[in-house]
Design a protein around this motif. Structure first.
Motif, PDB file in Angstrom:
ATOM      1  N   HIS A 155      21.262  -3.524 -22.865  1.00  0.00           N
ATOM      2  CA  HIS A 155      22.406  -4.335 -23.259  1.00  0.00           C
ATOM      3  C   HIS A 155      22.295  -5.677 -22.534  1.00  0.00           C
ATOM      4  O   HIS A 155      22.441  -5.749 -21.319  1.00  0.00           O
ATOM      5  CB  HIS A 155      23.705  -3.614 -22.891  1.00  0.00           C
ATOM      6  N   SER A 196      24.438   0.181 -26.346  1.00  0.00           N
ATOM      7  CA  SER A 196      24.778  -0.946 -27.195  1.00  0.00           C
ATOM      8  C   SER A 196      24.298  -0.614 -28.606  1.00  0.00           C
ATOM      9  O   SER A 196      23.913   0.526 -28.875  1.00  0.00           O
ATOM     10  CB  SER A 196      24.112  -2.230 -26.663  1.00  0.00           C
ATOM     11  N   GLU A 200      24.425  -5.765 -32.062  1.00  0.00           N
ATOM     12  CA  GLU A 200      25.015  -6.512 -30.938  1.00  0.00           C
ATOM     13  C   GLU A 200      23.936  -7.300 -30.198  1.00  0.00           C
ATOM     14  O   GLU A 200      24.133  -8.462 -29.832  1.00  0.00           O
ATOM     15  CB  GLU A 200      25.725  -5.548 -29.986  1.00  0.00           C
ATOM     16  N   GLU A 201      22.783  -6.676 -29.987  1.00  0.00           N
ATOM     17  CA  GLU A 201      21.708  -7.369 -29.256  1.00  0.00           C
ATOM     18  C   GLU A 201      21.124  -8.499 -30.093  1.00  0.00           C
ATOM     19  O   GLU A 201      20.759  -9.556 -29.564  1.00  0.00           O
ATOM     20  CB  GLU A 201      20.627  -6.372 -28.826  1.00  0.00           C
ATOM     21  N   ASN A 205      21.911 -11.009 -27.302  1.00  0.00           N
ATOM     22  CA  ASN A 205      20.937 -10.830 -26.232  1.00  0.00           C
ATOM     23  C   ASN A 205      20.102 -12.107 -26.081  1.00  0.00           C
ATOM     24  O   ASN A 205      19.416 -12.509 -27.011  1.00  0.00           O
ATOM     25  CB  ASN A 205      20.035  -9.627 -26.556  1.00  0.00           C
TER      26      ASN A 205
END
Length: 210
Positions: A155, A196, A200-201, A205
């Motif tokens: 994450h 995660s 989302e990454e 990220n």
């Protein structure tokens, strides 16, 4: 498919007990150490350990493998054969990082990209994701939309590539080419830290965002 994350070793590595709810057959993924914590989950949930699965062979992920395999007389599956040198170096790794002394082992089955691994009635796809180590693999359940990614991705971060045979460009390619196609809604259990999703990454990220 059910799972419980069990942080082990001073590195707080996310060992995972993964099981099929129908059969109560289980796999332990990355038993780095502190095996009492791991076997307590097996006992509490009434599970039958069927095998050990390894993403890669760094000490905090593989240190307890030989002992657990002997204790339960179960096979070891993974990682990819390119990580054999890390398995052979486990005793030196344990000394270097101040871990209890550990035994080397030979996996009953080396894994490669596209292989299938079963846990009871559940099936996991094997995805070869080199970069952190050359033989690193990821386990993916399309049914559960879950991936166990070891130290490839975290994450908000990615795995280190400053170890022998690590390579930054290879790691980034593994993440973008091999993990992102598994779907934005796929949740993942990293080797350290909180869970995660790939979506989302991809969004946030700093190392691998779109």
């Amino acid at each position: 498919m059910k799972y419980q994350i069990v942080p082990v070793t001073p590195f707080e590595q996310n060992c995972t007990v993964l099981w099929c709810d129908q059969s109560k057959k289980a796999a332990v993924v990355d038993p780095g150490g502190d095996l009492g914590r791991v076997t307590a989950v097996l006992d509490k949930e009434g599970l039958m350990l069927e095998k050990i699965l390894l993403t890669h062979a760094h000490i905090d992920h593989a240190g307890g493998t030989a002992q657990l395999a002997k204790q339960y007389a179960v096979p070891i599956e993974g990682p990819h054969k390119e990580d054999k040198f890390w398995i052979d170096a486990l005793p030196q790794q344990s000394q270097m990082f101040g871990f209890p002394s550990v035994e080397t082992f030979t996996p009953d089955r080396w894994l490669k990209d596209g292989d299938l691994v079963t846990v009871g009635d559940e099936t996991l796809n094997v995805v070869h994701c080199p970069g952190h180590t050359p033989g690193h693999v990821v386990f993916h359940s399309s049914d559960a939309q879950l991936a166990l990614v070891g130290d490839v991705l975290f994450h908000g971060g990615i795995g280190r590539t400053d170890f022998p045979k690590g390579d930054h460009a290879t790691l980034i390619r593994s993440i973008k080419s091999n993990l992102w196609p598994l779907g934005n809604n796929t949740s993942f259990i990293p080797g350290h830290g909180p869970m995660s999703t790939f979506g989302e990454e991809r969004r946030s990220n700093p190392f691998v965002a779109d």
